[in-house]
Structure formats: structure tokens, C-alpha cells
Design an enzyme around this catalytic site. Structure first.
Site, PDB file in Angstrom:
ATOM      1  N   THR A   1      -7.688   5.483 -16.498  1.00 59.16           N
ATOM      2  CA  THR A   1      -6.642   5.478 -17.510  1.00 59.16           C
ATOM      3  C   THR A   1      -5.314   5.494 -16.766  1.00 59.16           C
ATOM      4  OG1 THR A   1      -5.653   6.696 -19.368  1.00 59.16           O
ATOM      5  CG2 THR A   1      -6.797   8.016 -17.737  1.00 59.16           C
ATOM      6  N   GLY A   2      -4.309   4.869 -17.355  1.00 61.95           N
ATOM      7  CA  GLY A   2      -3.010   4.826 -16.688  1.00 61.95           C
ATOM      8  C   GLY A   2      -2.399   3.450 -16.771  1.00 61.95           C
TER       9      GLY A   2
ATOM     10  N   VAL B   1      -2.834  -7.705 -21.432  1.00 57.29           N
ATOM     11  CA  VAL B   1      -4.095  -6.978 -21.249  1.00 57.29           C
ATOM     12  C   VAL B   1      -3.983  -6.125 -19.985  1.00 57.29           C
ATOM     13  CG1 VAL B   1      -6.573  -7.222 -20.800  1.00 57.29           C
ATOM     14  CG2 VAL B   1      -5.432  -8.789 -22.395  1.00 57.29           C
TER      15      VAL B   1
ATOM     16  N   GLY C   1      -2.132  -0.004 -16.452  1.00 61.31           N
ATOM     17  CA  GLY C   1      -3.183  -1.000 -16.259  1.00 61.31           C
ATOM     18  C   GLY C   1      -2.873  -1.992 -15.163  1.00 61.31           C
TER      19      GLY C   1
HETATM   20  N1  GLY Z   1      -4.834   1.594 -19.036  1.00 57.57           N
HETATM   21  C1  GLY Z   1      -4.621   0.928 -20.258  1.00 57.57           C
HETATM   22  C2  GLY Z   1      -3.676  -0.177 -20.192  1.00 57.57           C
HETATM   23  O1  GLY Z   1      -2.868  -0.279 -19.271  1.00 57.57           O
HETATM   24  O2  GLY Z   1      -3.688  -0.991 -21.088  1.00 57.57           O
END
Ligand code: GLY
Length: 329
Positions: free
Chosen positions: A233-234, A211, A236
Site C-alpha cells: 500500500t502506498g 492505475v 503506486g
Molecule cells: N497503492 C494504490 C495506488 O497507488 O493506487
């Protein structure tokens, strides 16, 4: 220039934050009654339109962010969100989504959800019908079934083909994970109410159960009507390390513009992440007074900004190009 001097330059400018570089997207306070929507990537344009249409049809701000991000979840050509999203290394699509109300702090999230094309609808059901904030994996699926959501095929033809090619290259199923274009959306309603939503299939070829930031409150999204809202975004893992969206909102609470707040957060990532500036991390934000901003560690990121009924998709200059390593360390 040394980082300390760079910070002082920001302070001398009266802000006390990293000096804003006058990027596009930063804006003046809204006219009374104006609705503002900002989202990530060019596919955010359709999301913003759906959000505005939902409000115009009498939906709430929470309905609007949910319906907004559903547009990308339904689009099989988008390989990082919903139906169309690329699977994990076992070939299974696992989706993450979250939604938050900045007035009540109510939120709902699902992680590693299998079998449903619209994880944001299940996240909304968690908010509306569960005493919990986050449900994961088999438990999230059980909840979705109990809520009456029909099980659906989530592996699109395009994603199946991409997986087939990837497995040919990595027969043991252990190649590197990559790609993570989350759709995140922030909406400021005419009454000053802020809601946020995020949805993603996460990293392609990820370890099952992995996740990222997107479904985690404070990491991929955060909203507080008193301060502002932000989505990310990027990579995670890197955004999560610094509580990225929460950090942006907290800088705005202290008076930073959205761009200054995002710059501070990108700077934190650049200085503290084990990967330094070699990170993909982008944010879009709206401050409580309606000022908007976007920032990105690397080039290639776009924001979709809707103001006064007009939507623009704007390229966001890279933090690494605007600053030097020396400035940032
Ligand atoms: N930013 C989305 C992920 O890394 O899952």
C-alpha cells in the site's frame, strides 16, 4: 554508518540482508495446520475475520482472500476502497483490484473499473472465466456486464461531498492527487497454500485512467507457495518502479525474513526513487514457512495480523526513523 557497512553488518549477522531491527510482527513458524492472515491498515481486521470465516465455511483460500477484501469494498466509510472510494478528478470512481493464487499462479485483475462496487469479484471472474489476466476500463466493464454483475452506484454520499469540496478548491479540476490506503491481504492456509488480493480506488482526484500498483501482479501483490506472499500500500508509482511485492517475495526466496525482505525493498525505493525517502510505501508479507512481517517507509501504517484465531492491529515503526539517510545511500 555508510550503506556498505550497513549491508555488511547484515551479512555479518549471517543473513546477507539489511539487518533486521527486531520489529514487532515478525514471528516463528506456524504450528501445523495453522492459518495465518495478514493485511494492511486497521480495516484489515474485518477482512481477516471474513477470510477466516470463509475458510471455516468450506471456502478455498482464493475464496477467502476475495471475501476478505470485499468487507472494505462494501464499507462506505472507507474512502480509499470500493463504495466509499474517492473519485478521479472528473468525479468518477474508478476501482482497481487483483487476486492471485500462489500455487497455480492463476490471477485476475481489473483496472479503472467503473460501475461496480466489488472490483475484486470481477477480478476473480477474470481469473475463473477469462483467458486473460488483466482487463481495463471499458473492456473490464463490458466483461463484468457479460458475467452478470449488476451495475451499481459507486459514488457514496461521503465521496460526493468530498469531491464537491475539492472542486470548490480546484475549479479547473486539476488539483494534486492524494491518498491511497489500499487493502491488501495475504493468507497462508493450513496446507501451505498462499493467496493474495488487493483492492483500491487508487489516488483520490487522479487523472482518469491512472492505475497504481494495486492491480498489477508483482507490484501491489505477489504470491508463490514456494517462497511467500506480499501485498503493498502506498504511492503506486513508487512501488511499481521497483516491482515492490515481487521484490519482497524474491528476497524471501533467498532466505530473508519478511522484515529483512521488506527493508531491502524500502531501501531500494529510498535509493532509486526520484522522491528518495519522501515516499509512502508499506508492505506486509508471509514467508512460505509462516514467518510474517510488516514494514513501512513512514510512520502511521498498521498491519492486521491473525494467528491462532486471534487478530491484532499493530503499529509498524517507520523505516525512515529506524535508519538514516547516510545508512541508506
Ligand atoms: N497503492 C494504490 C495506488 O497507488 O493506487
Amino acid at each position: 554508518m555508510h550503506r556498505r557497512d550497513f549491508l555488511l553488518r547484515g551479512a555479518a549477522a549471517g543473513a546477507g540482508f539489511l539487518a533486521s531491527t527486531g520489529l514487532q510482527g515478525e514471528s516463528t513458524p506456524p504450528t501445523p495446520g495453522e492459518v495465518i492472515v495478514i493485511s494492511t491498515w486497521p480495516f484489515g481486521k474485518a477482512a481477516n475475520a471474513a477470510a477466516i470465516q470463509t475458510l471455516e465455511s468450506g471456502g478455498s483460500a482464493l475464496d477467502a482472500v476475495e471475501k476478505g477484501v470485499m468487507t472494505a469494498e462494501a464499507d462506505p466509510s472507507i474512502q480509499s476502497v470500493g463504495f466509499g472510494g474517492l473519485p478521479n478528478r472528473s468525479g468518477v470512481v474508478e476501482l482497481d483490484a487483483a487476486i492471485q493464487d500462489g500455487r497455480t499462479f492463476e490471477s485476475g485483475a481489473v483496472c479503472s473499473l467503473q460501475g461496480y462496487r466489488h472490483p475484486i469479484k470481477v477480478a476473480r471472474a477474470v481469473l475463473d472465466h477469462s483467458p486473460h489476466l488483466v482487463l481495463v476500463g471499458a473492456g473490464a466493464r463490458e466483461f463484468a456486464t457479460d458475467q452478470g454483475f449488476p451495475v451499481e452506484e459507486t459514488l457514496s454520499e461521503g465521496a460526493r461531498e468530498a469531491y464537491r469540496k475539492w472542486r470548490k478548491k480546484h475549479p479547473d479540476g486539476k488539483g494534486p492527487a492524494s491518498g491511497h490506503d489500499t487493502l491488501g491481504l495475504v493468507l497462508l492456509n493450513s496446507d501451505g497454500h498462499i493467496c493474495v488480493a488487493c483492492t483500491t480506488s487508487g489516488l483520490a482526484w487522479k487523472h482518469p485512467g491512472r492505475v497504481g500498483d494495486s492491480p498489477l501482479l508483482g507490484h501491489g501483490l505477489y504470491a508463490d507457495d514456494e517462497a511467500g506472499g506480499c501485498v503493498a500500500t502506498g504511492d503506486g508509482e513508487e512501488i511499481t518502479r521497483v516491482c515492490g511485492s515481487f521484490l519482497v517475495v524474491e528476497w524471501m526466496r533467498k532466505g530473508a525474513t519478511p522484515e529483512e525482505a521488506i527493508d531491502e525493498t524500502l531501501d531500494r525505493i529510498a535509493r532509486r526513487s526520484p522522491r528518495g525517502r519522501d515516499v509512502h510505501a508499506s508492505f506486509v508479507a508471509i514467508r512460505a514457512d509462516g514467518m510474517t512481517g510488516a514494514g513501512s517507509m513512514r510512520k502511521g501504517f498498521h498491519q492486521a495480523l491473525t494467528r491462532k484465531g486471534k487478530t491484532e492491529v499493530l503499529s509498524v515503526p517507520a523505516f525512515v526513523d529506524r535508519t538514516t539517510d547516510e545508512n541508506k545511500r
